[in-house]
Design a protein around this motif. Structure first.
Motif, PDB file in Angstrom:
ATOM      1  N   ARG A   6       0.834  -1.209   0.000  1.00  0.00           N
ATOM      2  CA  ARG A   6       0.000   0.000   0.000  1.00  0.00           C
ATOM      3  C   ARG A   6       0.866   1.256   0.000  1.00  0.00           C
ATOM      4  O   ARG A   6       0.561   2.230  -0.685  1.00  0.00           O
ATOM      5  CB  ARG A   6      -0.940  -0.006   1.214  1.00  0.00           C
ATOM      6  CG  ARG A   6      -2.088  -0.997   1.094  1.00  0.00           C
ATOM      7  CD  ARG A   6      -2.912  -1.039   2.374  1.00  0.00           C
ATOM      8  NE  ARG A   6      -3.498   0.255   2.667  1.00  0.00           N
ATOM      9  CZ  ARG A   6      -4.620   0.709   2.124  1.00  0.00           C
ATOM     10  NH1 ARG A   6      -5.275  -0.032   1.247  1.00  0.00           N
ATOM     11  NH2 ARG A   6      -5.098   1.891   2.443  1.00  0.00           N
ATOM     12  N   ARG A   7       1.949   1.229   0.763  1.00  0.00           N
ATOM     13  CA  ARG A   7       2.863   2.371   0.776  1.00  0.00           C
ATOM     14  C   ARG A   7       3.563   2.523  -0.570  1.00  0.00           C
ATOM     15  O   ARG A   7       3.721   3.636  -1.077  1.00  0.00           O
ATOM     16  CB  ARG A   7       3.905   2.203   1.882  1.00  0.00           C
ATOM     17  CG  ARG A   7       3.373   2.454   3.283  1.00  0.00           C
ATOM     18  CD  ARG A   7       4.475   2.350   4.318  1.00  0.00           C
ATOM     19  NE  ARG A   7       3.967   2.602   5.650  1.00  0.00           N
ATOM     20  CZ  ARG A   7       3.810   3.815   6.178  1.00  0.00           C
ATOM     21  NH1 ARG A   7       4.132   4.884   5.467  1.00  0.00           N
ATOM     22  NH2 ARG A   7       3.343   3.975   7.396  1.00  0.00           N
ATOM     23  N   LEU A   8       3.974   1.389  -1.149  1.00  0.00           N
ATOM     24  CA  LEU A   8       4.686   1.417  -2.422  1.00  0.00           C
ATOM     25  C   LEU A   8       3.841   2.052  -3.515  1.00  0.00           C
ATOM     26  O   LEU A   8       4.330   2.860  -4.314  1.00  0.00           O
ATOM     27  CB  LEU A   8       5.088  -0.003  -2.825  1.00  0.00           C
ATOM     28  CG  LEU A   8       5.853  -0.147  -4.143  1.00  0.00           C
ATOM     29  CD1 LEU A   8       7.205   0.543  -4.063  1.00  0.00           C
ATOM     30  CD2 LEU A   8       6.030  -1.619  -4.500  1.00  0.00           C
ATOM     31  N   PHE A   9       2.551   1.699  -3.555  1.00  0.00           N
ATOM     32  CA  PHE A   9       1.669   2.209  -4.600  1.00  0.00           C
ATOM     33  C   PHE A   9       0.975   3.513  -4.208  1.00  0.00           C
ATOM     34  O   PHE A   9       0.085   3.984  -4.914  1.00  0.00           O
ATOM     35  CB  PHE A   9       0.640   1.149  -4.988  1.00  0.00           C
ATOM     36  CG  PHE A   9       1.237  -0.012  -5.731  1.00  0.00           C
ATOM     37  CD1 PHE A   9       1.609   0.119  -7.058  1.00  0.00           C
ATOM     38  CD2 PHE A   9       1.465  -1.220  -5.094  1.00  0.00           C
ATOM     39  CE1 PHE A   9       2.173  -0.936  -7.750  1.00  0.00           C
ATOM     40  CE2 PHE A   9       2.034  -2.285  -5.776  1.00  0.00           C
ATOM     41  CZ  PHE A   9       2.396  -2.148  -7.106  1.00  0.00           C
ATOM     42  N   GLY A  10       1.388   4.092  -3.084  1.00  0.00           N
ATOM     43  CA  GLY A  10       0.875   5.399  -2.702  1.00  0.00           C
ATOM     44  C   GLY A  10      -0.500   5.386  -2.078  1.00  0.00           C
ATOM     45  O   GLY A  10      -1.129   6.437  -1.940  1.00  0.00           O
ATOM     46  N   LEU A  11      -0.989   4.207  -1.671  1.00  0.00           N
ATOM     47  CA  LEU A  11      -2.320   4.121  -1.080  1.00  0.00           C
ATOM     48  C   LEU A  11      -2.298   4.398   0.416  1.00  0.00           C
ATOM     49  O   LEU A  11      -3.329   4.713   1.005  1.00  0.00           O
ATOM     50  CB  LEU A  11      -2.915   2.724  -1.338  1.00  0.00           C
ATOM     51  CG  LEU A  11      -3.066   2.345  -2.818  1.00  0.00           C
ATOM     52  CD1 LEU A  11      -3.571   0.917  -2.948  1.00  0.00           C
ATOM     53  CD2 LEU A  11      -4.007   3.316  -3.525  1.00  0.00           C
ATOM     54  N   ASP A  76       5.976   9.381 -11.333  1.00  0.00           N
ATOM     55  CA  ASP A  76       7.169   9.902 -10.656  1.00  0.00           C
ATOM     56  C   ASP A  76       7.154   9.584  -9.163  1.00  0.00           C
ATOM     57  O   ASP A  76       8.187   9.274  -8.569  1.00  0.00           O
ATOM     58  CB  ASP A  76       7.379  11.395 -10.927  1.00  0.00           C
ATOM     59  CG  ASP A  76       6.220  12.270 -10.486  1.00  0.00           C
ATOM     60  OD1 ASP A  76       5.327  11.789  -9.768  1.00  0.00           O
ATOM     61  OD2 ASP A  76       6.194  13.452 -10.874  1.00  0.00           O
ATOM     62  N   GLY A  77       5.959   9.613  -8.558  1.00  0.00           N
ATOM     63  CA  GLY A  77       5.868   9.244  -7.147  1.00  0.00           C
ATOM     64  C   GLY A  77       6.172   7.773  -6.923  1.00  0.00           C
ATOM     65  O   GLY A  77       6.861   7.400  -5.960  1.00  0.00           O
ATOM     66  N   LEU A  78       5.661   6.924  -7.822  1.00  0.00           N
ATOM     67  CA  LEU A  78       5.929   5.491  -7.725  1.00  0.00           C
ATOM     68  C   LEU A  78       7.423   5.212  -7.866  1.00  0.00           C
ATOM     69  O   LEU A  78       8.001   4.431  -7.097  1.00  0.00           O
ATOM     70  CB  LEU A  78       5.145   4.746  -8.806  1.00  0.00           C
ATOM     71  CG  LEU A  78       5.359   3.225  -8.876  1.00  0.00           C
ATOM     72  CD1 LEU A  78       4.896   2.557  -7.588  1.00  0.00           C
ATOM     73  CD2 LEU A  78       4.629   2.638 -10.079  1.00  0.00           C
TER      74      LEU A  78
END
Length: 201
Positions: A6-11, A76-78
């Motif tokens: 979840r952190r990796l995918f920005g959730l 870019d965030g990913l």
């Protein structure tokens, strides 16, 4: 494991910001995520050129480029999370590119009346005021974190503009208006947070 994904995918954005993005840290301009940000920025004038020279604002090249610039906001965030290349430059650059992308979309959809002009005018004022206030906050040493309302509103607004550029449908207008309402709410939350931070300092 689930929380890590979840952190990796920005959730999952809970917890403190990465240390490298905080005030006082080195800019680190040459990272992979920042190169994506620079490419997004360079694509904006190209999008404007392609769209404004068309007869109705709806050309495949223009709306595909707008989609790419918008989608790269997530990319870019990913990449920053996958490569651990978070940076102060990225934290400053990303919201500015988002604002400029939306303003470029407003220019095109206004010219060809692809979305309600009253709504475009409200959003244009909101985006420009946000840019100015963000700069003032930085000068006062206040970092305004992007809240979930603002994040979803950016995606909805960009999605509405993209659909308006791609086809004549009420769906794009509806998505844009929902994004507009969310953007105004996010602005109120940013203002509240900024005033609280200023008083604390």
């Amino acid at each position: 494991m689930a929380s890590t994904r979840r952190r990796l995918f920005g959730l999952d954005r809970s917890g403190p910001k990465p240390r490298q993005t905080r005030r006082g840290e080195p800019l680190r301009p040459l990272t992979i995520p920042n190169l994506v940000g620079y490419a997004r920025l360079a694509g904006i004038p190209v999008f404007l050129y392609l769209a404004l020279r068309s007869g109705d604002g709806r050309t495949a090249a223009a709306f595909i480029l707008f989609l790419a610039i918008s989608a790269a906001d997530y990319l870019d965030g990913l990449l920053a999370r996958v490569t651990s290349q978070n940076s102060r430059m990225g934290a400053l650059l990303d919201p500015v590119v988002d604002r400029l992308t939306i303003l470029a979309g407003i220019v095109v959809t206004w010219k060809f009346e692809l979305l309600p002009r009253w709504a475009l005018a409200v959003l244009a004022v909101r985006e420009m005021v946000t840019l100015v206030l963000a700069q003032l906050a930085l000068r006062r040493g206040v970092d305004l974190e992007i809240n979930w309302v603002g994040r979803w509103s950016v995606w909805l607004t960009m999605g509405g503009i993209f659909l308006a550029l791609a086809l004549d449908s009420w769906i794009g207008t509806g998505m844009f208006l929902v994004g507009l309402v969310g953007s105004l709410l996010a602005s109120a939350l940013y203002l509240k947070t900024g005033l609280a931070e200023a008083r604390r300092d």
